[in-house]
Design a protein around this motif. Structure first.
Motif, PDB file in Angstrom:
ATOM      1  N   GLY A  80       0.703  -1.178  -0.186  1.00  0.00           N
ATOM      2  CA  GLY A  80       0.004   0.105  -0.079  1.00  0.00           C
ATOM      3  C   GLY A  80       0.885   1.274   0.209  1.00  0.00           C
ATOM      4  N   ASP A  81       0.356   2.239  -0.775  1.00  0.00           N
ATOM      5  CA  ASP A  81       1.037   3.615  -0.785  1.00  0.00           C
ATOM      6  C   ASP A  81      -0.029   4.626  -0.722  1.00  0.00           C
ATOM      7  N   LYS A  82       0.592   6.022  -1.019  1.00  0.00           N
ATOM      8  CA  LYS A  82      -0.157   7.257  -0.732  1.00  0.00           C
ATOM      9  C   LYS A  82      -1.488   7.061  -1.730  1.00  0.00           C
ATOM     10  N   THR A  83      -1.398   6.309  -2.791  1.00  0.00           N
ATOM     11  CA  THR A  83      -2.378   6.325  -3.834  1.00  0.00           C
ATOM     12  C   THR A  83      -3.798   5.784  -3.526  1.00  0.00           C
ATOM     13  N   GLY A  84      -3.697   5.096  -2.176  1.00  0.00           N
ATOM     14  CA  GLY A  84      -4.864   4.105  -1.933  1.00  0.00           C
ATOM     15  C   GLY A  84      -5.228   2.987  -2.739  1.00  0.00           C
ATOM     16  N   ASP A  85      -4.600   2.887  -3.868  1.00  0.00           N
ATOM     17  CA  ASP A  85      -4.781   1.795  -4.562  1.00  0.00           C
ATOM     18  C   ASP A  85      -4.688   0.358  -3.847  1.00  0.00           C
ATOM     19  N   LYS A  86      -5.432  -0.653  -4.323  1.00  0.00           N
ATOM     20  CA  LYS A  86      -5.331  -2.040  -3.565  1.00  0.00           C
ATOM     21  C   LYS A  86      -4.246  -2.584  -3.919  1.00  0.00           C
ATOM     22  N   PRO A  87      -3.195  -2.744  -2.916  1.00  0.00           N
ATOM     23  CA  PRO A  87      -1.961  -3.629  -3.227  1.00  0.00           C
ATOM     24  C   PRO A  87      -2.210  -5.216  -3.483  1.00  0.00           C
ATOM     25  N   LEU A  88      -0.888  -5.642  -4.211  1.00  0.00           N
ATOM     26  CA  LEU A  88      -0.909  -7.028  -4.513  1.00  0.00           C
ATOM     27  C   LEU A  88      -1.100  -7.711  -3.151  1.00  0.00           C
ATOM     28  N   SER A  89      -0.302  -7.297  -2.183  1.00  0.00           N
ATOM     29  CA  SER A  89      -0.205  -7.713  -0.962  1.00  0.00           C
ATOM     30  C   SER A  89      -1.629  -8.215  -0.398  1.00  0.00           C
ATOM     31  N   GLU A  90      -2.396  -7.225  -0.702  1.00  0.00           N
ATOM     32  CA  GLU A  90      -3.876  -7.562  -0.125  1.00  0.00           C
ATOM     33  C   GLU A  90      -4.700  -8.600  -0.944  1.00  0.00           C
TER      34      GLU A  90
END
Length: 230
Positions: A33-43
């Motif tokens: 996760g980063d500041k974009t708020g996009d769903k990360p691959l880890s999730e």
């Protein structure tokens, strides 16, 4: 050879056991996760594990290393704290062998070479600049490359990393006049339609953190006309 298992999120699993899961990252995926708020691959991977194994509560998943968002290829996650601790040490101590493929428009000065630069990171615009001599706050970066295929308008390079610096391959290839296809940030003249770049983490060789088995993971390239011609 790595077997691919697909599921509803188009997740490509290259290797999976009780301690690790290895994924073939797509263009645009962020690993963490980063500041974009996009769903990360880890999730996405956590949800996959929770669903597949019917796990109640929170799923443990450790991020071992990252790939740049426009890059594709192998990403390793740890499923246990023991595996995470050992993998972190292995990656930190360079006890893994990483091989990348890159597509460039310009032919490199030599068919194969060892590149050594000193990279200085610019936090403001999230880039690294390669210098031939050490300067303040720079870090030494080293890689080997060789041309493995000549296409009609491009050259395919195989790259072995000796260090793991920020944007290392992108910055070092740009420094020899060979920015990666689609990489506007490092001087390529045109972006790719999908916003990615033609840099792919192709192969990873390492010792399994628990079983001590030698693993060689190979990630298929993305499905596009250029990669498919290799």
């Amino acid at each position: 050879m790595s077997k691919i298992v697909s599921h509803k999120d188009n997740l490509q699993i290259l290797h999976e056991d009780n301690h690790i899961v290895v994924v073939n990252k797509r263009v645009g995926d962020i690993v963490q996760g980063d500041k974009t708020g996009d769903k990360p691959l880890s999730e996405v991977v956590k949800e996959y594990i929770k669903e597949k194994y019917h796990k109640p509560g929170e799923v443990f998943l450790g991020v071992v290393h990252r790939l740049d968002r426009p890059t594709t290829g192998i990403v390793v996650f740890a499923r246990t704290s023991k595996a995470l601790e050992r993998l972190n040490a292995m990656f930190s101590n360079r006890e893994t062998q990483k091989t990348y493929w890159a597509v460039v428009k310009n032919k490199p000065p030599k068919d194969e070479d060892n590149l050594v630069h000193y990279l200085k990171r610019n936090e403001k615009n999230n880039t690294s600049k390669a210098h031939l001599k050490e300067i303040p706050e720079s870090k030494k970066a080293s890689l080997d490359y060789k041309i493995i295929k000549t296409l009609d308008n491009y050259f395919v390079l195989e790259i072995n990393l000796h260090t793991g610096r920020h944007h290392q391959i992108r910055a070092q290839l740009a420094a020899i006049g060979c920015p990666i296809k689609g990489d506007l940030k490092y001087g390529f003249y045109r972006s790719n339609p999908d916003g990615g770049i033609h840099l792919h983490a192709r192969k990873l060789v390492f010792i399994h953190p628990v079983s001590k088995e030698l693993l060689e993971i190979i990630a298929p390239t993305p499905n596009d006309a250029l990669w498919n011609s290799i």
